[in-house]
Design an enzyme around this catalytic site. Structure first.
Site: not given
Length: 340
Positions: A67-68, A220, A161, A112
């Site tokens: 997302k970032t 990740r 999230t 975020d």
């Protein structure tokens, strides 16, 4: 006991710089999420053609999916500056006021964990997103008055999230609401290969497939496992990552072929063996294996549910037939359907 951070999709403090060096810079470099990329590409091209700010975007999905990274890519594709903050950081209205009054035309403003905004801060954000103004209260008591400061049109990108915790008024102010889904094995393998190339690590097809398979559908985690396998290859092998080297390294980390570590297996075996498949409460499971209930719920359970090994019911957690088959445990009252 293995470090639970190995298979946690949450970012760790010591790997932020490492992650940044591996992040793609353009949509064409971003692997996977095909439909989402297509929607973003159309919105970006349309905004650039009109010379306007792009619609506000809300990105949601499990941690570690990009997302970032996507927010920074949108800013790069629009050729505008990128301002980043997080919901927990904006504790007071003045915090948000300072950021918004400094925004430039068409700039991307990324928030975020947007579901963690304080209620009064969130309400101030409404007018900024919809009417492009910041409302300030000057004075107090009978003489108090509201002063509106116009701000340039900009693009806000929120990431969360926990989409269910984003309030309806806030969600309705985003023109694009896009979900990121866990990655398929082929896409994860491509990501691992790209990361290995950037890290100048020699790796064959089998090595990349093994790391991707055990990455719980999350880039990740794939990059984190690649780092650990790279270290193992340099110390215990010739520096080259093969399937055998990856298997040995990941077995040492106690991450199995599904990406399950020791805690995942303890959770499932406790449910299947000690409590006959459930239903059993979360706190009971946590006490049985000596792990924090919140860690089980947030780190381990989501992936077990995705695999179809675990069901959440009103009465508690229940193991599925898939779990009985995979862990080779006989279901009470049912003949085993697996090969011993």
């Amino acid at each position: 006991m293995p470090d639970p951070r190995i298979i946690s999709a949450d970012p760790q403090d010591d790997e932020r710089q490492f992650e940044a060096s591996l992040r793609p810079r353009t949509l064409s470099e971003f692997i996977g999420q095909t439909n989402l990329k297509e929607n973003l590409s159309i919105a970006i091209q349309a905004a650039k053609a009109r010379g306007e700010a792009m619609d506000h975007v809300l990105l949601y999905g499990p941690p570690g999916l990009g997302k970032t990274t996507l927010a920074s890519i949108v800013a790069a594709e629009l050729e505008v500056s990128f301002e980043q903050t997080a919901g927990p950081v904006l504790q007071k209205k003045l915090d948000l006021t300072g950021v918004l009054t400094a925004i430039r035309s068409r700039q991307v403003f990324f928030v975020d964990e947007i579901h963690r905004l304080m209620p009064d801060v969130e309400e101030m954000l409404y007018s900024a997103l919809e009417d492009y103004r910041v409302d300030l209260m000057i004075g107090s008591g009978p003489g108090a008055r509201t002063h509106s400061i116009p701000i340039p049109r900009f693009t806000a990108i929120g990431a969360t999230t926990r989409a269910g915790l984003v309030s309806a008024p806030l969600r309705s102010r985003f023109g694009l609401v896009l979900r990121l889904n866990p990655y398929e094995l082929a896409d994860l393998q491509t990501i691992v290969k790209r990361s290995a190339r950037l890290l100048e690590v020699e790796m064959d097809e089998g090595g990349s497939e093994e790391i991707a398979r055990r990455s719980r559908g999350t880039p990740r985690i794939a990059n984190r496992l690649l780092r650990r396998v790279r270290d193992y290859a340099q110390v215990r092998a010739d520096g080259r990552i093969t399937r055998e080297v990856a298997q040995a390294a990941l077995d040492m980390l106690e991450v199995d072929s599904y990406g399950l570590d020791e805690i995942d297996q303890k959770v499932m075996r406790t449910i299947l063996e000690k409590y006959s498949g459930g239903p059993v409460g979360l706190n009971t499971i946590a006490a049985s294996i000596g792990e924090d209930a919140a860690t089980i719920e947030e780190v381990y359970e989501p992936y077990l549910i995705q695999l179809g090994f675990l069901d959440r019911t009103p009465r508690g957690r229940v193991g599925t037939q898939l779990a009985y088959n995979y862990f080779k445990v006989s279901r009470p009252g049912v003949s085993p359907s697996f090969d011993w």
